[in-house]
Write a protein that holds these residues in place. Structure first.
Motif, PDB file in Angstrom:
ATOM      1  N   PHE A  83       1.006  -0.652  -0.081  1.00  0.00           N
ATOM      2  CA  PHE A  83      -0.192   0.221  -0.104  1.00  0.00           C
ATOM      3  C   PHE A  83       0.096   0.841  -0.062  1.00  0.00           C
ATOM      4  O   PHE A  83       0.563   2.151  -0.600  1.00  0.00           O
ATOM      5  CB  PHE A  83      -0.969  -0.144   0.953  1.00  0.00           C
ATOM      6  N   PHE A  84       1.764   0.961   0.999  1.00  0.00           N
ATOM      7  CA  PHE A  84       2.944   2.014   0.940  1.00  0.00           C
ATOM      8  C   PHE A  84       3.648   2.602  -0.012  1.00  0.00           C
ATOM      9  O   PHE A  84       3.859   4.019  -0.689  1.00  0.00           O
ATOM     10  CB  PHE A  84       3.629   2.618   2.439  1.00  0.00           C
ATOM     11  N   GLU A  87       1.397   3.913  -2.927  1.00  0.00           N
ATOM     12  CA  GLU A  87       1.376   5.592  -3.014  1.00  0.00           C
ATOM     13  C   GLU A  87       2.464   5.955  -3.215  1.00  0.00           C
ATOM     14  O   GLU A  87       2.195   7.250  -3.944  1.00  0.00           O
ATOM     15  CB  GLU A  87       0.527   6.233  -0.992  1.00  0.00           C
ATOM     16  N   GLU A  88       3.857   5.902  -2.623  1.00  0.00           N
ATOM     17  CA  GLU A  88       4.868   6.721  -2.694  1.00  0.00           C
ATOM     18  C   GLU A  88       5.085   6.862  -4.031  1.00  0.00           C
ATOM     19  O   GLU A  88       5.651   7.703  -4.777  1.00  0.00           O
ATOM     20  CB  GLU A  88       6.046   6.017  -2.218  1.00  0.00           C
ATOM     21  N   THR A  90       2.555   6.497  -6.980  1.00  0.00           N
ATOM     22  CA  THR A  90       1.912   6.894  -7.838  1.00  0.00           C
ATOM     23  C   THR A  90       0.664   8.398  -7.465  1.00  0.00           C
ATOM     24  O   THR A  90       0.824   8.904  -7.732  1.00  0.00           O
ATOM     25  CB  THR A  90       0.679   6.055  -8.476  1.00  0.00           C
ATOM     26  N   ASP A  91       1.610   9.005  -5.787  1.00  0.00           N
ATOM     27  CA  ASP A  91       0.698   9.985  -5.593  1.00  0.00           C
ATOM     28  C   ASP A  91       0.753  11.254  -6.591  1.00  0.00           C
ATOM     29  O   ASP A  91       0.450  11.813  -6.438  1.00  0.00           O
ATOM     30  CB  ASP A  91       0.810  10.336  -3.679  1.00  0.00           C
ATOM     31  N   THR A  98       0.788   5.804 -13.684  1.00  0.00           N
ATOM     32  CA  THR A  98      -0.199   5.292 -12.425  1.00  0.00           C
ATOM     33  C   THR A  98      -0.740   3.174 -13.275  1.00  0.00           C
ATOM     34  O   THR A  98      -0.544   3.000 -12.291  1.00  0.00           O
ATOM     35  CB  THR A  98      -1.088   6.635 -11.630  1.00  0.00           C
ATOM     36  N   VAL A 157      -7.322   3.558  -7.469  1.00  0.00           N
ATOM     37  CA  VAL A 157      -5.750   4.343  -7.547  1.00  0.00           C
ATOM     38  C   VAL A 157      -5.632   4.832  -8.821  1.00  0.00           C
ATOM     39  O   VAL A 157      -5.207   5.562  -9.007  1.00  0.00           O
ATOM     40  CB  VAL A 157      -4.625   3.374  -6.908  1.00  0.00           C
ATOM     41  N   GLU A 160      -8.128   7.269  -9.168  1.00  0.00           N
ATOM     42  CA  GLU A 160      -7.987   9.137  -7.790  1.00  0.00           C
ATOM     43  C   GLU A 160      -6.531   9.619  -9.144  1.00  0.00           C
ATOM     44  O   GLU A 160      -6.781  11.332  -9.206  1.00  0.00           O
ATOM     45  CB  GLU A 160      -7.438   8.052  -7.217  1.00  0.00           C
ATOM     46  N   THR A 182     -10.531   3.129  -2.837  1.00  0.00           N
ATOM     47  CA  THR A 182      -9.391   3.558  -2.836  1.00  0.00           C
ATOM     48  C   THR A 182      -8.192   3.607  -0.748  1.00  0.00           C
ATOM     49  O   THR A 182      -7.681   3.643  -0.850  1.00  0.00           O
ATOM     50  CB  THR A 182      -8.643   4.786  -3.121  1.00  0.00           C
ATOM     51  N   GLU A 231      -2.383  16.501   4.345  1.00  0.00           N
ATOM     52  CA  GLU A 231      -3.151  17.022   2.894  1.00  0.00           C
ATOM     53  C   GLU A 231      -3.226  18.015   1.914  1.00  0.00           C
ATOM     54  O   GLU A 231      -3.073  19.150   1.970  1.00  0.00           O
ATOM     55  CB  GLU A 231      -4.039  16.889   2.012  1.00  0.00           C
TER      56      GLU A 231
END
Length: 338
Positions: A83-84, A87-88, A90-91, A98, A157, A160, A182, A231
């Motif tokens: 998960f992390f 996020e790292e 694709t954020d 992505t 994801v 998003e 998500t 955020e």
């Protein structure tokens, strides 16, 4: 710097939730083992690795599965690593990049025994190893549900990322529809059933589906409340319930948080009332159903406790903020250099 910064008030949403905080006795042992294995991949920059360590995702897993056997705690920790990384990686990426990363992970999960291509992003091999190990101890029904729900999470994801790229703002209902994917709760719930062999008719029963939905929404509200400050400072608050409510209902920050708090209380009531509607499938199955429902009910408590005990959202001030309920509003980051 402002000597008297604006404050955000975070209501104590879980004060009456019947499931108390508990932590798995395998926490420290598994945290050390999985942490060492993860660092060996060298998947993160030193800065990102430091941020990851401060999050203490193993604590979240130990809080979420307080009674799970050691191997399932490890599965949970390795899932958090994936998960992390997602996020790292694709954020800050656009939809196209992505989707490439998402497709790599989907392929790895669907083909855990296939050697990953030379030169592929390391997340493919990390996801493959995680799932190859997990299927050794997970029941077949839980494996099927994990692959299905984790794939849906990954697809979301990518959606998003497209929203982010296009600057698309969603309505509250549309936001929640996407956020329910998500947030990643459904794949996490499958760990609650990895030691069970429950039939689909149980999981697909409308009452069980409703209860899981209420729990997911409780997690979303709690998570979006505590993550909002970080955020909004980073300029990435569009995928957050608080900013979505502010936009649609024309509320200020405090009003939106109050709205979310009231909705949280209503969902708690619906969950508690729903327990009385669970049908019986016979003594042995009913005991497993109770164990599963307790598992999904613990998750909102676990996520809330971790939010203050880890350093992801509040640094070292989590315990203090948990007491005072007040968070200084962070200034917007200077993005000119980006």
């Amino acid at each position: 710097m402002d000597a008297h910064p604006k404050m955000i008030y975070l209501p104590d949403t879980m004060i009456n939730w019947p499931w108390p905080r508990a932590i798995n006795p395998h926490f420290e042992d598994v945290k050390a083992e999985v942490g060492a294995s993860f660092r060996d991949f060298k998947a993160l920059s030193p800065e990102s690795q430091e941020a990851f360590d401060k999050c203490d995702f193993a604590r979240l897993v130990a809080l979420a599965y307080p009674n799970a056997p050691r191997e399932h705690v490890r599965i949970g920790c390795e899932l958090m690593n994936v998960f992390f990384l997602l996020e790292e990686y694709t954020d800050t990426e656009n939809g196209a990049v992505t989707k490439v990363i998402v497709d790599i992970v989907i392929d790895a999960i669907h083909n855990p025994h296939k050697i990953r291509p030379e030169g592929e992003c390391i997340i493919g091999e990390i996801a493959r190893q995680f799932w190859a190990r997990a299927i050794q101890t997970a029941s077949l029904p839980s494996q099927c549900r994990f692959v299905e729900t984790f794939t849906a999470y990954l697809r979301a994801v990518a959606v998003e990322a497209l929203d982010r790229e296009q600057g698309h703002r969603r309505s509250i209902d549309d936001y929640l529809e996407l956020r329910r994917l998500t947030i990643g709760a459904k794949p996490c719930f499958t760990i609650c059933e990895m030691g069970m062999d429950l039939p689909d008719e149980v999981f697909n029963h409308p009452v069980i589906v409703e209860l899981a939905g209420y729990s997911i929404d409780l997690i979303i509200i709690g998570n979006d409340m505590v993550s909002y400050n970080k955020e909004q400072a980073a300029g990435s608050e569009n995928h957050n319930l608080i900013s979505t409510v502010m936009l649609e209902l024309g509320l200020d920050r405090g009003g939106a948080i109050a709205w979310a708090g009231h909705y949280h209380a209503e969902l708690q009531k619906r969950f508690i009332d729903g327990l009385a509607k669970i049908p019986s499938w016979g003594t042995s199955v009913d005991a497993l159903v109770k164990e599963y429902v307790d598992g999904i009910a613990i998750w909102p408590r676990a996520d809330t406790c971790w939010s203050y005990e880890g350093q992801r959202y509040f640094g070292t001030r989590g315990p203090e903020i948990q007491q005072t309920r007040l968070v200084p509003l962070l200034p917007k980051a200077d993005r000119k250099a980006a």
